[in-house]
Design a protein around this motif. Structure first.
Motif, PDB file in Angstrom:
ATOM      1  N   SER A 196       0.832  -1.202   0.000  1.00  0.00           N
ATOM      2  CA  SER A 196       0.000   0.000   0.000  1.00  0.00           C
ATOM      3  C   SER A 196       0.867   1.252   0.000  1.00  0.00           C
ATOM      4  O   SER A 196       0.496   2.270  -0.567  1.00  0.00           O
ATOM      5  CB  SER A 196      -0.990  -0.004   1.162  1.00  0.00           C
ATOM      6  OG  SER A 196      -0.319   0.221   2.361  1.00  0.00           O
ATOM      7  N   TYR A 197       2.064   1.158   0.581  1.00  0.00           N
ATOM      8  CA  TYR A 197       2.965   2.317   0.537  1.00  0.00           C
ATOM      9  C   TYR A 197       3.451   2.561  -0.893  1.00  0.00           C
ATOM     10  O   TYR A 197       3.461   3.691  -1.374  1.00  0.00           O
ATOM     11  CB  TYR A 197       4.161   2.109   1.462  1.00  0.00           C
ATOM     12  CG  TYR A 197       5.032   3.339   1.571  1.00  0.00           C
ATOM     13  CD1 TYR A 197       4.719   4.361   2.463  1.00  0.00           C
ATOM     14  CD2 TYR A 197       6.136   3.514   0.745  1.00  0.00           C
ATOM     15  CE1 TYR A 197       5.491   5.506   2.540  1.00  0.00           C
ATOM     16  CE2 TYR A 197       6.920   4.656   0.816  1.00  0.00           C
ATOM     17  CZ  TYR A 197       6.596   5.642   1.717  1.00  0.00           C
ATOM     18  OH  TYR A 197       7.352   6.776   1.785  1.00  0.00           O
ATOM     19  N   ILE A 198       3.813   1.486  -1.597  1.00  0.00           N
ATOM     20  CA  ILE A 198       4.328   1.613  -2.965  1.00  0.00           C
ATOM     21  C   ILE A 198       3.241   2.151  -3.894  1.00  0.00           C
ATOM     22  O   ILE A 198       3.488   2.966  -4.766  1.00  0.00           O
ATOM     23  CB  ILE A 198       4.830   0.231  -3.481  1.00  0.00           C
ATOM     24  CG1 ILE A 198       5.964  -0.293  -2.592  1.00  0.00           C
ATOM     25  CG2 ILE A 198       5.281   0.300  -4.930  1.00  0.00           C
ATOM     26  CD1 ILE A 198       7.135   0.622  -2.470  1.00  0.00           C
ATOM     27  N   ARG A 199       1.992   1.697  -3.663  1.00  0.00           N
ATOM     28  CA  ARG A 199       0.878   2.169  -4.506  1.00  0.00           C
ATOM     29  C   ARG A 199       0.556   3.638  -4.220  1.00  0.00           C
ATOM     30  O   ARG A 199       0.092   4.354  -5.082  1.00  0.00           O
ATOM     31  CB  ARG A 199      -0.376   1.327  -4.238  1.00  0.00           C
ATOM     32  CG  ARG A 199      -0.255  -0.119  -4.697  1.00  0.00           C
ATOM     33  CD  ARG A 199      -0.568  -0.258  -6.174  1.00  0.00           C
ATOM     34  NE  ARG A 199      -0.498  -1.648  -6.610  1.00  0.00           N
ATOM     35  CZ  ARG A 199       0.555  -2.168  -7.255  1.00  0.00           C
ATOM     36  NH1 ARG A 199       1.601  -1.415  -7.550  1.00  0.00           N
ATOM     37  NH2 ARG A 199       0.547  -3.429  -7.622  1.00  0.00           N
ATOM     38  N   ASN A 200       0.800   4.051  -3.007  1.00  0.00           N
ATOM     39  CA  ASN A 200       0.405   5.408  -2.628  1.00  0.00           C
ATOM     40  C   ASN A 200       1.339   5.960  -1.549  1.00  0.00           C
ATOM     41  O   ASN A 200       0.975   6.030  -0.385  1.00  0.00           O
ATOM     42  CB  ASN A 200      -1.048   5.351  -2.127  1.00  0.00           C
ATOM     43  CG  ASN A 200      -1.618   6.727  -1.939  1.00  0.00           C
ATOM     44  OD1 ASN A 200      -1.040   7.712  -2.412  1.00  0.00           O
ATOM     45  ND2 ASN A 200      -2.714   6.822  -1.206  1.00  0.00           N
ATOM     46  N   PRO A 201       2.566   6.328  -1.957  1.00  0.00           N
ATOM     47  CA  PRO A 201       3.540   6.732  -0.935  1.00  0.00           C
ATOM     48  C   PRO A 201       3.230   8.109  -0.362  1.00  0.00           C
ATOM     49  O   PRO A 201       2.640   8.948  -1.036  1.00  0.00           O
ATOM     50  CB  PRO A 201       4.864   6.762  -1.705  1.00  0.00           C
ATOM     51  CG  PRO A 201       4.516   6.847  -3.129  1.00  0.00           C
ATOM     52  CD  PRO A 201       3.108   6.400  -3.318  1.00  0.00           C
ATOM     53  N   SER A 202       3.608   8.294   0.863  1.00  0.00           N
ATOM     54  CA  SER A 202       3.410   9.609   1.476  1.00  0.00           C
ATOM     55  C   SER A 202       4.576   9.869   2.413  1.00  0.00           C
ATOM     56  O   SER A 202       5.228   8.939   2.874  1.00  0.00           O
ATOM     57  CB  SER A 202       2.110   9.626   2.271  1.00  0.00           C
ATOM     58  OG  SER A 202       2.193   8.685   3.308  1.00  0.00           O
ATOM     59  N   ALA A 203       4.810  11.144   2.661  1.00  0.00           N
ATOM     60  CA  ALA A 203       5.860  11.470   3.618  1.00  0.00           C
ATOM     61  C   ALA A 203       5.346  11.190   5.021  1.00  0.00           C
ATOM     62  O   ALA A 203       4.139  11.169   5.251  1.00  0.00           O
ATOM     63  CB  ALA A 203       6.266  12.927   3.466  1.00  0.00           C
ATOM     64  N   ARG A 204       6.257  11.003   5.946  1.00  0.00           N
ATOM     65  CA  ARG A 204       5.840  10.655   7.310  1.00  0.00           C
ATOM     66  C   ARG A 204       4.962  11.733   7.927  1.00  0.00           C
ATOM     67  O   ARG A 204       4.080  11.455   8.709  1.00  0.00           O
ATOM     68  CB  ARG A 204       7.066  10.482   8.208  1.00  0.00           C
ATOM     69  CG  ARG A 204       7.896   9.298   7.872  1.00  0.00           C
ATOM     70  CD  ARG A 204       7.492   8.099   8.685  1.00  0.00           C
ATOM     71  NE  ARG A 204       8.414   7.015   8.399  1.00  0.00           N
ATOM     72  CZ  ARG A 204       9.364   6.633   9.209  1.00  0.00           C
ATOM     73  NH1 ARG A 204       9.505   7.211  10.367  1.00  0.00           N
ATOM     74  NH2 ARG A 204      10.174   5.659   8.884  1.00  0.00           N
ATOM     75  N   ASP A 205       5.232  12.988   7.551  1.00  0.00           N
ATOM     76  CA  ASP A 205       4.455  14.070   8.149  1.00  0.00           C
ATOM     77  C   ASP A 205       3.195  14.372   7.334  1.00  0.00           C
ATOM     78  O   ASP A 205       2.516  15.352   7.572  1.00  0.00           O
ATOM     79  CB  ASP A 205       5.319  15.326   8.289  1.00  0.00           C
ATOM     80  CG  ASP A 205       5.902  15.755   6.957  1.00  0.00           C
ATOM     81  OD1 ASP A 205       5.510  15.181   5.911  1.00  0.00           O
ATOM     82  OD2 ASP A 205       6.753  16.664   6.937  1.00  0.00           O
ATOM     83  N   GLY A 206       2.868  13.502   6.352  1.00  0.00           N
ATOM     84  CA  GLY A 206       1.648  13.677   5.576  1.00  0.00           C
ATOM     85  C   GLY A 206       1.791  14.624   4.391  1.00  0.00           C
ATOM     86  O   GLY A 206       0.876  14.778   3.601  1.00  0.00           O
ATOM     87  N   SER A 207       2.959  15.268   4.240  1.00  0.00           N
ATOM     88  CA  SER A 207       3.131  16.199   3.125  1.00  0.00           C
ATOM     89  C   SER A 207       3.391  15.420   1.831  1.00  0.00           C
ATOM     90  O   SER A 207       3.512  14.207   1.848  1.00  0.00           O
ATOM     91  CB  SER A 207       4.304  17.139   3.413  1.00  0.00           C
ATOM     92  OG  SER A 207       5.491  16.385   3.508  1.00  0.00           O
ATOM     93  N   ASN A 208       3.471  16.143   0.712  1.00  0.00           N
ATOM     94  CA  ASN A 208       3.764  15.481  -0.559  1.00  0.00           C
ATOM     95  C   ASN A 208       5.178  14.965  -0.541  1.00  0.00           C
ATOM     96  O   ASN A 208       6.053  15.518   0.096  1.00  0.00           O
ATOM     97  CB  ASN A 208       3.603  16.466  -1.717  1.00  0.00           C
ATOM     98  CG  ASN A 208       2.145  16.780  -1.953  1.00  0.00           C
ATOM     99  OD1 ASN A 208       1.277  15.990  -1.604  1.00  0.00           O
ATOM    100  ND2 ASN A 208       1.891  17.950  -2.509  1.00  0.00           N
ATOM    101  N   THR A 209       5.395  13.864  -1.270  1.00  0.00           N
ATOM    102  CA  THR A 209       6.741  13.320  -1.324  1.00  0.00           C
ATOM    103  C   THR A 209       7.188  13.254  -2.775  1.00  0.00           C
ATOM    104  O   THR A 209       6.354  13.235  -3.683  1.00  0.00           O
ATOM    105  CB  THR A 209       6.802  11.928  -0.684  1.00  0.00           C
ATOM    106  OG1 THR A 209       8.093  11.389  -0.911  1.00  0.00           O
ATOM    107  CG2 THR A 209       5.766  10.991  -1.271  1.00  0.00           C
ATOM    108  N   VAL A 210       8.506  13.255  -2.986  1.00  0.00           N
ATOM    109  CA  VAL A 210       9.025  13.141  -4.351  1.00  0.00           C
ATOM    110  C   VAL A 210       8.826  11.733  -4.882  1.00  0.00           C
ATOM    111  O   VAL A 210       8.883  11.504  -6.072  1.00  0.00           O
ATOM    112  CB  VAL A 210      10.550  13.398  -4.414  1.00  0.00           C
ATOM    113  CG1 VAL A 210      10.884  14.309  -5.554  1.00  0.00           C
ATOM    114  CG2 VAL A 210      11.114  13.866  -3.100  1.00  0.00           C
TER     115      VAL A 210
END
Ligand code: HEC
Length: 238
Positions: A196-210
């Motif tokens: 689920s992380y690979i399908r929809n990655p997110s930064a730990r603080d919930g912000s956008n990630t590269v």
């Protein structure tokens, strides 16, 4: 707020969970209460009964901060994922609270029914052992992977990783955020969580990630599984 606490602790050099060390207080107190209540009954020494009562009281009180830190660790390290051991812990913790409350009520009586008390304290010891067991499952289960046809899968995993991930994660590391290296990622604890992380990655603080999201078209589940296997087996040992 929780994340800033972990960030603060991390700056001081503490990156471990908070729940595990705290569990020693309630667990130790429950065992102590059990031993003193048992001795009071076997030896007929009523002077030991207040000790058992005090241990039970402290065990009950310390259950609350211990559970609170457990929930915080769960949100931080496991992203609040509904893993099986977590569900068991969420079931067992309130059970233990109720058992300890019953013990406290029994201990308040002048003529304590020692046999009943020892029975309930035994239940408490068993329940806390269960809590410890599922805690261990949570932390160490990443070592218990199903045995698949290993070498082929691992080679596929290494190839897929080199193709899709290595540009940003050379050797399983993370040059953007060194502390978030995939080869040590908490997501590796469970394949579903990793997927689920690979399908929809997110930064730990919930912000956008590269990190881009990898859809089924781009990276089929079988390949994600191979990468998972590769990361857990290969890269982690280095
Ligand atoms: C374009 C760069 C990029 C690519 C490609 C990329 N990642 Fe990431 N990845 C990142 C960044 C940046 C983070 C840090 C997340 C954040 O912003 O907090 C990250 C985080 C992660 C994490 C979480 C680490 C943690 O501790 O939370 C995992 C697991 C991960 N990547 C695996 C992969 C896998 C597997 C692939 C290939 C399928 C991949 N990444 C491809 C940039 C990338």
């Amino acid at each position: 707020m929780i994340e800033s606490l972990y960030a603060f602790l991390g700056e001081m050099g503490y990156t471990h969970p908070l729940h595990a060390p705290m569990t020693h207080l309630p667990l130790g107190m429950i065992l102590g209460a059990f031993i003193f209540a048992l001795l009071a009954r076997l030896l007929g020494r009523s002077s030991l009964a207040p000790t058992a009562r005090h241990c039970t009281g402290l065990a009950f009180i310390s259950l609350f901060p211990t559970a609170g830190l457990g929930i915080m660790d769960w949100l931080h390290f496991y992203g609040g994922a509904w893993l099986f051991p977590i569900r068991m812990k969420i079931l067992l913790a309130p059970t233990l609270g109720v058992i300890l409350l019953i013990c406290l009520l029994l201990e308040r009586r002048v003529n304590v029914m020692r046999r009943t008390l020892v029975f309930f304290l035994t239940l408490g010891v068993v329940t806390s052992a269960g809590l410890g067991y599922f805690g261990g499952e949570l932390v160490f289960s990443r070592h218990k992977l199903p045995e698949l046809e290993s070498s082929k899968l691992e080679r596929e995993g290494a190839e897929a990783f080199a193709r899709m991930c290595a540009s940003c994660h050379p050797r399983g590391e993370n040059p953007f955020k060194p502390e978030l290296a995939p080869r040590n990622a908490p997501q590796l604890v469970d394949f579903e969580l990793f997927l689920s992380y690979i399908r929809n990655p997110s930064a730990r603080d919930g912000s956008n990630t590269v990190m881009p999201s990898f859809s089924e078209d781009r990276l089929p589940e079988a390949e994600v599984r191979a990468i998972y296997r590769y990361l857990v087996r290969e890269a982690k040992g280095r």
